[in-house]
Design a protein around this motif. Structure first.
Motif, PDB file in Angstrom:
ATOM      1  N   ALA A 196       0.844  -1.202   0.000  1.00 30.18           N
ATOM      2  CA  ALA A 196       0.000   0.000   0.000  1.00 30.18           C
ATOM      3  C   ALA A 196       0.874   1.244   0.000  1.00 30.18           C
ATOM      4  N   ALA A 197       0.337   2.319  -0.548  1.00 31.47           N
ATOM      5  CA  ALA A 197       0.981   3.638  -0.511  1.00 31.47           C
ATOM      6  C   ALA A 197      -0.078   4.651  -0.125  1.00 31.47           C
ATOM      7  N   ALA A 304     -11.750   3.732  -7.122  1.00 30.73           N
ATOM      8  CA  ALA A 304     -11.429   3.231  -8.465  1.00 30.73           C
ATOM      9  C   ALA A 304     -10.760   1.870  -8.340  1.00 30.73           C
ATOM     10  N   LEU A 305     -11.221   0.909  -9.153  1.00 32.37           N
ATOM     11  CA  LEU A 305     -10.631  -0.439  -9.174  1.00 32.37           C
ATOM     12  C   LEU A 305      -9.954  -0.637 -10.519  1.00 32.37           C
ATOM     13  N   LEU A 306      -8.616  -0.691 -10.505  1.00 35.18           N
ATOM     14  CA  LEU A 306      -7.820  -0.891 -11.713  1.00 35.18           C
ATOM     15  C   LEU A 306      -7.566  -2.378 -11.892  1.00 35.18           C
ATOM     16  N   HIS A 307      -8.108  -2.949 -12.952  1.00 37.60           N
ATOM     17  CA  HIS A 307      -7.940  -4.376 -13.213  1.00 37.60           C
ATOM     18  C   HIS A 307      -6.598  -4.647 -13.898  1.00 37.60           C
ATOM     19  N   THR A 344      -5.679  -3.214  -8.489  1.00 37.03           N
ATOM     20  CA  THR A 344      -5.279  -2.118  -7.603  1.00 37.03           C
ATOM     21  C   THR A 344      -6.511  -1.315  -7.213  1.00 37.03           C
ATOM     22  N   LEU A 345      -6.668  -1.078  -5.910  1.00 41.71           N
ATOM     23  CA  LEU A 345      -7.774  -0.283  -5.392  1.00 41.71           C
ATOM     24  C   LEU A 345      -7.248   1.100  -5.011  1.00 41.71           C
ATOM     25  N   VAL A 404      -3.429   3.911  -2.242  1.00 36.95           N
ATOM     26  CA  VAL A 404      -3.254   2.966  -3.347  1.00 36.95           C
ATOM     27  C   VAL A 404      -2.927   1.611  -2.742  1.00 36.95           C
ATOM     28  N   LEU A 405      -3.772   0.589  -3.032  1.00 39.12           N
ATOM     29  CA  LEU A 405      -3.606  -0.740  -2.432  1.00 39.12           C
ATOM     30  C   LEU A 405      -3.570  -1.789  -3.526  1.00 39.12           C
TER      31      LEU A 405
END
Length: 407
Positions: A196-197, A304-307, A344-345, A404-405
């Motif tokens: 995570a950041a 936002a969910l980055l696939h 990434t969430l 950012v996870l």
């Protein structure tokens, strides 16, 4: 009903009864209305396109009259800070257009206002002035007018000193609030196998920080809770409210049965905290055993969910009003979104995406494009890239929290 697009704003500008001028940030006249030209006894070609000091210099034979220089200083201050400046009554003389070297004694009450461009920066300066020369003259002889001017100048100096002390006090409060906020928003600890950041950026040039927060919690059953929130208000008071709500939501996440129930508990608690009304927050609970994100939002921008394939989904199917916005407490909605390993969430506050006079969808589109562009980076690099891509060139106009996870 007249549509805004049908209004001739140029005609409105020219019809204004007060003298109004538009300047560039370099103090060049961009436009003036007819009342301005009539008041100054000038034609348009002798004003528009010229620098303020060239079009209307101070009388070189009377160094005591510095009104135009004061006006220049006010306009430069408005351009630099983006804040309105209502100047005190002051004198600046105007040269007769048909009598070179002969100056008329004039008194004015000006107001200078910033006009912002689409990027949130000052694009133009709006200057409105009222000629009150006749009012001053009716008060009697010149010595009485001079005494009045001196009195006004003294009062203006006193107000200026008070404003300077207030700015210093606000700056001290900002430092305390920032220190408190940094103490309550530490770097995340170990989150099992997840990376995570987190980032927090205060608004550029603001005297007050706001109540933006983030939180990441390991739950006893192996799930992870991630939240961000935004308290309405500024300064030390907002930072204190932020700390209370962050702690309360963290505790509720440990015992509640899901994100909606945790936000319901926070809503009840917020009703007893002064300054917590209308706070927005979103809570995501990540379950790795049956890969899914359970989420609920209290009036907050959607996560936002980055696939892994670069596509982006916004988790916007469980949005309710902000905390304390309803007159009576009621259950909050919850939705779930599946994910695959490597997704990434991203959770954030509105300072990351919102801009003046712009629909929120434009900001969400920029966010999605940036996520896709940097999809192969680690959370720390991605967090920095998002801030670089989405923050205005002059710095954020609102506080921004970001999580950012990697799932």
């Amino acid at each position: 009903m007249v549509n805004a697009s049908e209004i001739n704003y140029e005609a409105v500008f020219q019809a204004l009864p007060s003298a109004v001028a538009l300047f560039t940030t370099d103090l060049v006249y961009a436009d003036v209305n007819e009342a301005f030209l009539s008041s100054m006894g000038r034609t348009r070609d002798r004003v528009v396109g010229r620098y303020l000091s060239d079009a209307f210099p101070d009388d070189p034979k009377d160094p005591a009259v510095t009104g135009m220089r004061k006006l220049q200083a006010s306009l430069r201050w408005v351009a630099a800070t983006g804040e309105r400046d209502a100047m005190t009554l002051h004198r600046y003389d105007v040269e007769y257009p048909d009598r070179p070297g002969v100056w008329e004694e004039r008194y004015w009450s000006p107001v200078n206002v910033p006009v912002f461009g689409p990027d949130g920066r000052v694009a133009l300066l709006l200057h409105r002035e009222e000629d009150i020369t006749e009012l001053i003259r009716t008060r009697g002889r010149k010595d009485r007018a001079t005494a009045l001017e001196a009195e006004l100048y003294t009062r203006a100096r006193e107000l200026q000193e008070i404003n300077e002390r207030l700015r210093e006090a606000h700056a001290r409060e900002r430092d305390v609030a920032l220190s408190l906020q940094e103490a309550m928003l530490p770097a995340p600890g170990p989150l099992r196998h997840h990376r995570a950041a987190v980032r927090y950026r205060p608004a550029a040039g603001s005297l007050n920080v706001c109540g933006d927060w983030y939180d990441l919690v390991d739950l006893p059953d192996g799930r992870i809770a991630v939240a961000v929130g935004d308290v309405v208000g500024q300064g030390l008071a907002a930072a204190c409210v932020m700390g209370q709500l962050r702690s309360a939501l963290s505790a509720a996440s440990l015992v509640a049965d899901g994100s909606a129930q945790a936000l319901e508990a926070l809503d009840l608690y917020a009703r007893s905290v002064d300054g917590a009304e209308s706070t927005t927050a979103v809570l995501c609970v990540i379950d790795d055993t049956n890969p899914a994100i359970a989420y609920s939002s209290a009036g907050h921008p959607p996560p936002a969910l980055l696939h892994p394939d670069g596509t982006v989904d916004f988790l916007d199917q469980a949005t309710d009003p902000p905390l304390g916005a309803r007159p009576e407490h009621s259950p909050r909605p919850q939705a779930e979104s599946p994910f695959t390993e490597g997704a990434t969430l991203v959770l954030y506050t509105d300072g990351l995406i919102e801009r003046r006079r712009e629909d929120i969808d434009a900001g969400l589109t920029r966010l999605a494009a940036s996520l896709t562009r940097h999809q192969d980076t680690d959370p720390e690099t991605l967090a920095d890239a998002l801030l670089t891509d989405l923050m205005p060139p002059a710095g954020p106009t609102d506080d921004t929290a970001l999580v950012v996870l990697r799932l």
